[in-house]
Design an enzyme around this catalytic site. Structure first.
Site, short mmCIF file in Angstrom:
data_model
loop_
_atom_site.label_atom_id
_atom_site.label_comp_id
_atom_site.label_asym_id
_atom_site.label_seq_id
_atom_site.Cartn_x
_atom_site.Cartn_y
_atom_site.Cartn_z
N GLU A 77 -15.47 8.89 -4.51
CA GLU A 77 -13.97 9.51 -4.95
C GLU A 77 -14.01 11.08 -4.16
O GLU A 77 -14.78 11.15 -3.38
CB GLU A 77 -14.08 9.67 -6.58
CG GLU A 77 -13.35 8.36 -6.98
CD GLU A 77 -11.81 8.47 -6.75
OE1 GLU A 77 -11.40 9.69 -6.34
OE2 GLU A 77 -11.16 7.48 -6.73
N ARG B 205 2.34 10.30 -8.09
CA ARG B 205 0.94 9.95 -8.48
C ARG B 205 0.57 10.73 -9.66
O ARG B 205 -0.58 10.34 -10.33
CB ARG B 205 -0.11 10.00 -7.51
CG ARG B 205 -0.09 8.83 -6.50
CD ARG B 205 -1.30 8.82 -5.66
NE ARG B 205 -1.47 7.48 -4.83
CZ ARG B 205 -2.06 6.46 -5.45
NH1 ARG B 205 -3.06 6.57 -6.30
NH2 ARG B 205 -1.79 5.24 -4.62
N GLU C 70 -9.20 0.82 -13.22
CA GLU C 70 -9.85 1.64 -12.25
C GLU C 70 -10.79 2.26 -12.68
O GLU C 70 -10.58 3.45 -13.19
CB GLU C 70 -8.78 2.17 -11.32
CG GLU C 70 -7.63 1.21 -10.77
CD GLU C 70 -6.71 2.23 -9.99
OE1 GLU C 70 -7.07 3.04 -9.52
OE2 GLU C 70 -5.48 2.05 -10.49
N GLU D 100 -15.82 5.01 -7.31
CA GLU D 100 -14.80 4.08 -8.19
C GLU D 100 -14.98 2.75 -7.62
O GLU D 100 -15.27 2.67 -6.45
CB GLU D 100 -13.39 4.67 -7.72
CG GLU D 100 -12.38 3.75 -8.25
CD GLU D 100 -11.04 4.05 -8.23
OE1 GLU D 100 -10.62 5.23 -8.61
OE2 GLU D 100 -9.95 3.34 -8.20
N GLU E 221 1.19 1.35 -14.56
CA GLU E 221 -0.12 1.96 -14.60
C GLU E 221 -0.19 3.20 -15.44
O GLU E 221 0.52 4.03 -15.24
CB GLU E 221 -0.52 2.64 -13.11
CG GLU E 221 -1.88 3.14 -12.89
CD GLU E 221 -2.11 4.08 -11.55
OE1 GLU E 221 -3.31 3.58 -10.95
OE2 GLU E 221 -1.48 4.77 -11.21
N GLU F 253 -13.82 4.92 -12.79
CA GLU F 253 -14.56 6.17 -12.09
C GLU F 253 -15.71 6.51 -12.83
O GLU F 253 -15.94 6.51 -13.86
CB GLU F 253 -13.78 7.38 -11.65
CG GLU F 253 -12.40 7.03 -10.85
CD GLU F 253 -11.30 8.23 -10.78
OE1 GLU F 253 -10.69 8.15 -9.90
OE2 GLU F 253 -11.42 8.88 -12.00
N HIS G 104 -7.65 4.40 -14.92
CA HIS G 104 -6.26 4.09 -14.93
C HIS G 104 -6.19 2.55 -15.33
O HIS G 104 -7.09 1.58 -14.89
CB HIS G 104 -5.81 4.20 -13.56
CG HIS G 104 -5.89 5.44 -12.88
ND1 HIS G 104 -5.66 5.95 -11.65
CD2 HIS G 104 -5.92 6.55 -13.64
CE1 HIS G 104 -5.78 7.13 -11.41
NE2 HIS G 104 -5.94 7.69 -12.61
N ASP H 153 -28.18 -7.86 -39.53
CA ASP H 153 -27.99 -6.81 -40.52
C ASP H 153 -26.94 -5.64 -40.29
O ASP H 153 -27.27 -4.80 -39.37
CB ASP H 153 -29.15 -6.04 -41.05
CG ASP H 153 -29.05 -4.92 -42.10
OD1 ASP H 153 -27.85 -4.92 -42.61
OD2 ASP H 153 -30.09 -4.49 -42.41
N ARG I 95 -2.08 6.23 -16.67
CA ARG I 95 -3.32 7.16 -15.97
C ARG I 95 -4.35 7.89 -17.04
O ARG I 95 -5.14 8.48 -16.61
CB ARG I 95 -2.52 7.98 -14.93
CG ARG I 95 -1.96 7.12 -14.00
CD ARG I 95 -1.07 7.89 -13.10
NE ARG I 95 -1.56 8.99 -12.56
CZ ARG I 95 -2.38 9.22 -11.39
NH1 ARG I 95 -2.54 7.92 -10.88
NH2 ARG I 95 -2.86 10.14 -10.74
P1 ADP Z 1 -3.72 2.03 -6.69
O1 ADP Z 1 -2.12 1.94 -6.44
O2 ADP Z 1 -3.80 2.90 -7.92
O3 ADP Z 1 -4.62 2.50 -5.66
P2 ADP Z 1 -4.76 -0.71 -6.55
O4 ADP Z 1 -3.64 -1.48 -5.47
O5 ADP Z 1 -5.89 -0.55 -5.86
O6 ADP Z 1 -4.17 0.60 -7.40
O7 ADP Z 1 -5.10 -1.68 -7.64
C1 ADP Z 1 -5.47 -1.51 -8.76
C2 ADP Z 1 -5.50 -2.49 -9.94
O8 ADP Z 1 -4.12 -3.00 -10.20
C3 ADP Z 1 -6.44 -3.63 -9.53
O9 ADP Z 1 -7.39 -3.67 -10.41
C4 ADP Z 1 -5.46 -4.74 -9.51
O10 ADP Z 1 -6.13 -5.86 -9.75
C5 ADP Z 1 -4.50 -4.42 -10.50
N1 ADP Z 1 -3.29 -5.09 -10.47
C6 ADP Z 1 -2.70 -5.87 -9.45
N2 ADP Z 1 -1.74 -6.66 -9.90
C7 ADP Z 1 -1.59 -6.47 -11.57
C8 ADP Z 1 -0.74 -6.91 -12.50
N3 ADP Z 1 0.11 -7.91 -12.13
N4 ADP Z 1 -1.21 -6.73 -13.83
C9 ADP Z 1 -1.99 -5.76 -13.91
N5 ADP Z 1 -3.02 -5.15 -13.11
C10 ADP Z 1 -2.63 -5.73 -11.68
MG MG Z 2 -9.34 6.87 -8.04
MG MG Z 3 -4.66 4.23 -9.77
#
Ligand code: ADP
Ligand code: MG
Ligand code: MG
Length: 442
Positions: free
Chosen positions: A187, A314, A130, A194, A331, A132, A243, A52, A333
């Site tokens: 963190e 960053r 990522e 995280e 990335e 948190e 992120h 439902d 953020r």
């Molecule tokens: P940071 O640089 O923020 O510390 P990390 O190196 O720890 O990040 O990686 C963060 C995330 O990026 C992980 O979940 C990883 O699997 C992911 N990641 C790595 N390569 C790729 C990709 N080609 N596409 C998408 N995500 C990716």
């Molecule tokens: Mg973090």
């Molecule tokens: Mg990050």
């Protein structure tokens, strides 16, 4: 490995599963369960179980309340914390109308539609999140507090052990459920943790995020703690983000990588960045869906609030991590872990694809500290801001047909209706801040 319905039936019997939870999320990303017994599993796998829909918030009007769940056999997982005898497993489902058409209010189906659009252009999307979260103590009545284990020196275990033990247990449990955990750490903020898991295709990751929040909360409870994905539980310290690392692949190769470019990024990557930047204000309501989300997106706590990108810095909205080749990724953020993961990924991809389709060009990367600039300096570089509140975010969403299209009209309208109500309820509330500020003054 692709699973068939027969594989699921066999594995369920082999592993002594007694109950199966058919799971799906509502438009707010809240996980819903319909529990069935092993005897009903075959019927459920054939998509013949009705429920439902009118009892689920944001799903349907009363008159269209009959819905069917179609389990995805690839999502079959036995919960590791349940007994081996009479075990419990889950299957994640898509929601269908009685006439066999996909239900427009199903967020998982919305993501699949945008993924199909990418696939028509030759792309698959990989996402690596990522996540948190905070671990807090509960009070004598079992209600969550904002007291972190780090500070709670008067508890039985040494404070560090309590949180670290819980997180270790979470990581082990997630691994048993098929997650490849890449990193897990304490963190910046006290009580904040995280856990990152390995990227994979977008649908799998959306399922994993939905499940992750549920697993983390469950395991925290086993340790007498409350895990929260609320974006900014404590004023004055970092909030919790999610992120979102993303990359498009074409013909098995990372489409964002081009070794001949000065930053080793492809034209497609630049266009995707431009698309994300163009639409970031309008999809904020989806990636940052609560009143509280906007208390995280403020200067000074490692969360973005200006729309800029950088290869080094960053702090901006979009960062390009240093890795290249197959790891080349963008990335974003801004997203926070209170979002509906299906919708959040759908709108990000839609924005990126829009950038590609319209060959958008991003502004130059900003490698300076944007937070040290004044508003004129930012204006000179064309740097604008993310919405400052849920209200502003909803207004931006209202002006963005591309993002509305990613959601579909049903989800868009229900979402805006519910979130406008949420905003209004906050707007009329008299907060502690107002009392502290005005009570003695006037
Ligand atoms: P940071 O640089 O923020 O510390 P990390 O190196 O720890 O990040 O990686 C963060 C995330 O990026 C992980 O979940 C990883 O699997 C992911 N990641 C790595 N390569 C790729 C990709 N080609 N596409 C998408 N995500 C990716
Ligand atoms: Mg973090
Ligand atoms: Mg990050």
């Amino acid at each position: 490995m692709m699973m068939t319905n027969d594989d699921v039936l066999r594995e369920a019997h082999e592993k002594g599963v007694k109950f199966i939870r058919l799971q799906f999320t509502d438009i707010f990303g809240i996980l819903k369960n319909v529990a069935i017994t092993i005897e009903q599993l075959e019927k459920a796998l054939d998509g013949e179980l009705m429920f439902d829909g009118s009892s689920i918030e944001g799903f349907a009007r009363i008159e269209e309340s009959d819905m069917y769940l179609r389990p995805d056999p690839n999502t079959f997982v036995v919960f590791p914390w349940r007994p081996k005898e009479g075990g419990v497993a889950r299957l994640i489902c898509d929601v269908y109308n009685p006439d066999g058409t996909s239900f427009e209010g199903c967020p998982r189906s919305a993501l699949k539609r945008v993924l199909a659009e990418a696939s028509e252009m030759g792309y698959t999307l990989n996402v690596g999140p990522e996540l948190e979260f905070f671990l807090f103590h509960t009070d004598a009545e079992g209600r969550p507090t904002t007291i972190t284990h780090d500070k709670a020196g008067y508890f039985d275990l040494t404070p560090i052990d309590l949180g670290e033990n819980a997180r270790r247990d979470m990581v082990l449990t997630l691994e048993q459920m098929g997650y490849e955990i890449e990193a897990s750490h304490h963190e910046v903020a006290p009580g904040q943790h995280e856990i990152d898991f390995k990227y994979s295709d977008a649908l799998d990751i959306a399922d994993k995020i939905a499940t992750f929040r549920f697993v983390v909360r469950t395991i925290a409870q086993h340790h007498g703690l409350h895990a929260t994905f609320m974006p900014k539980p404590i004023f004055g310290i970092n909030g919790s983000g999610m992120h979102s690392n993303q990359s498009l692949f074409k013909d098995g190769k990372n489409a964002f990588y081009d070794p001949s470019d000065s930053m080793e990024l492809s034209e497609i990557a630049y266009q995707y960045i431009a698309g994300l930047m163009k639409h970031a204000p309008s999809f904020a309501a989806i990636t940052n869906p609560t009143v509280n989300s906007y208390k995280r997106l403020v200067p000074g706590y490692e969360a973005p609030c200006y729309i800029a990108w950088s290869g080094r810095n960053r702090s901006p909205l979009i960062r390009i991590p240093a890795k290249r080749g197959a790891s080349t990724r963008i990335e974003l953020r801004s997203p926070d872990p209170a979002c509906n993961p299906y919708l959040a990924i759908a709108v990000q991809l839609k924005a990126g694809l829009d950038g590609i389709k319209n060959k958008l060009i991003p502004p130059p990367a900003v490698d300076l500290n944007i937070y040290a600039m004044n508003s004129e300096e930012r204006a000179k570089l064309g740097i604008t801001s993310l919405p400052g509140s849920l209200k502003e975010a909803l207004d931006e969403l209202g002006k963005a047909p591309v993002i509305q299209e990613a959601l579909g009209s049903h989800i868009y309208h229900r979402f805006v209706e519910a979130k406008s109500e949420e905003w209004d309820s906050f707007r009329v509330t008299v907060t502690q801040w107002e009392l502290d500020r005005y009570l003695h003054m006037y």
